[in-house]
Scaffold this motif. Structure first.
Motif, short mmCIF file in Angstrom:
data_model
loop_
_atom_site.label_atom_id
_atom_site.label_comp_id
_atom_site.label_asym_id
_atom_site.label_seq_id
_atom_site.Cartn_x
_atom_site.Cartn_y
_atom_site.Cartn_z
N UNK A 91 33.21 48.33 38.47
CA UNK A 91 34.46 49.08 38.57
C UNK A 91 35.67 48.17 38.52
N UNK A 92 35.59 47.03 39.21
CA UNK A 92 36.73 46.12 39.26
C UNK A 92 37.03 45.56 37.87
N UNK A 93 36.01 45.14 37.14
CA UNK A 93 36.22 44.58 35.80
C UNK A 93 36.74 45.64 34.85
N UNK A 94 36.21 46.86 34.93
CA UNK A 94 36.66 47.93 34.05
C UNK A 94 38.11 48.30 34.33
N UNK A 95 38.50 48.31 35.61
CA UNK A 95 39.90 48.62 35.94
C UNK A 95 40.85 47.55 35.43
N UNK A 96 40.48 46.29 35.58
CA UNK A 96 41.33 45.20 35.08
C UNK A 96 41.45 45.28 33.57
N UNK A 97 40.34 45.49 32.88
CA UNK A 97 40.35 45.58 31.42
C UNK A 97 41.25 46.72 30.96
N UNK A 98 41.14 47.88 31.63
CA UNK A 98 41.96 49.03 31.26
C UNK A 98 43.42 48.79 31.58
N UNK A 99 43.69 48.18 32.74
CA UNK A 99 45.07 47.88 33.12
C UNK A 99 45.72 46.94 32.12
N UNK A 100 44.97 45.96 31.65
CA UNK A 100 45.51 45.05 30.63
C UNK A 100 45.81 45.80 29.34
N UNK A 122 39.64 48.05 53.11
CA UNK A 122 39.27 47.50 51.81
C UNK A 122 37.80 47.78 51.52
N UNK A 123 37.55 48.51 50.43
CA UNK A 123 36.20 48.76 49.98
C UNK A 123 35.72 47.67 49.04
N UNK A 124 34.55 47.86 48.46
CA UNK A 124 33.94 46.81 47.63
C UNK A 124 34.77 46.51 46.39
N UNK A 125 35.22 47.55 45.68
CA UNK A 125 35.99 47.32 44.47
C UNK A 125 37.32 46.66 44.77
N UNK A 126 38.02 47.17 45.78
CA UNK A 126 39.31 46.57 46.16
C UNK A 126 39.13 45.14 46.62
N UNK A 127 38.05 44.88 47.36
CA UNK A 127 37.79 43.53 47.85
C UNK A 127 37.64 42.54 46.70
N UNK A 128 36.94 42.95 45.65
CA UNK A 128 36.79 42.07 44.49
C UNK A 128 38.13 41.82 43.81
N UNK A 129 38.92 42.88 43.68
CA UNK A 129 40.21 42.73 43.01
C UNK A 129 41.18 41.89 43.83
N UNK A 130 41.05 41.92 45.15
CA UNK A 130 41.91 41.10 46.00
C UNK A 130 41.59 39.62 45.91
#
Length: 294
Positions: A91-100, A122-130
């Motif tokens: 989820x974190x990688x997909x969100x970053x890719x889409x945001x870019x 902070x959940x798992x996805x947010x934790x990775x993005x942080x």
């Protein structure tokens, strides 16, 4: 540029949508509501499971969009909104890719539903993005609500006495101007429970904290002298026996933003959260914006 909201039904509630709408309206930017749905394996199966999996992923995306549309239909502000369901195993990688891809100004996330009301969990996805996002993150407390009509009433910047923090204040001042909100500079100090042995007493801890306060007052004043902030910018100091007490010792508007920078020891131009910033986020009573290092 776009304000991107990561949204999944029953995970994070509507807080991220309210915050995303507030920021998009204030910045005059379009809003993109993005749901990450499961990605199929590259190797097809002869069984019906592939079709069932694809149907499940489609339903997840449709439910997320329907829920987001229902929430956002209640607002009276006019913001251009688009909805996307993007496949991804991370989820974190997909969100970053889409945001870019969408040239995101901010990536907005909600809090885990397991956390306390009014606080950021902070959940798992947010934790990775942080610890990896190249894009500024905006985090909504659980149960956050904003009608977005009044925009952002104030931006508070967390400040400590070092060169990196001075640069953060300068960047946050630009953020405040961008959202047409007054800037406030805030420093937080905590009296540790075990700073000194019990036989020395609390007076020594209070003396150390008082000395720290004097240093911070001088450091905040240097921001004015160096032209980082204007002389009329409010400057406050919060102290307490713990981080929760320190943050609650100053006043907060429920829909203002608390902005802070990430650690400079992490990867360049990425968010890399240090322990101090993590504690501030955990006890913040308002939405937090975390800027990547740089």
């Amino acid at each position: 540029m776009t304000v991107v909201v990561g949204h999944l039904p029953h995970k994070g509630g509507r807080g991220s949508l309210d915050l995303g709408l507030q920021l998009a309206h204030t910045l005059g930017r379009p809003l993109a509501v993005v749901t990450v749905v499961p990605r199929q394996w590259a190797t097809p199966s002869l069984a019906r499971v592939d079709g069932e999996f694809a149907e499940y992923a489609r339903q997840v995306g449709e439910r997320a969009e329907a829920q987001a549309r229902e929430y956002l239909s209640e607002t009276t502000v006019e913001v251009e909104v688009r909805y996307e369901a993007v496949p991804g195993r991370s989820s974190s990688a997909a969100l970053v890719e889409t945001a870019r891809r969408l040239d995101a100004a901010l990536l907005v996330l909600g809090s885990s539903t397991d956390g306390a009301e009014g606080r950021i969990t902070v959940g798992a996805t947010t934790g990775k993005l942080l610890h990896s996002s190249p894009i500024p993150l905006a985090l909504a407390p659980r149960g956050y609500r904003s009608d977005a009509v009044d925009g952002v009433p104030r931006v508070t910047c967390a400040f400590s006495d070092n060169d990196a923090s001075v640069r953060v204040v300068s960047r946050v001042a630009e953020v405040a101007r961008g959202v047409h909100a007054p800037l406030r500079v805030a420093s937080f100090g905590v009296r540790g429970a075990t700073m000194y042995p019990p036989e020395i007493g609390l007076s020594a801890e209070d003396s150390v904290l008082a000395g720290w306060r004097d240093q911070v007052v001088a450091a905040q004043q240097r921001l004015v002298e160096r032209g980082v902030v204007d002389a009329d910018v409010e400057r406050v100091i919060g102290t307490g026996a713990g981080w929760g007490e320190a943050l609650s010792s100053i006043d907060w508007h429920p829909t203002e933003l608390l902005a802070l920078g990430s650690s400079t020891v992490g990867p360049a131009a990425r968010v890399f959260l240090g322990s101090r910033a993590a504690k501030i986020i955990r006890h913040a009573p308002v939405p937090v914006v975390v800027l990547p290092a740089g």
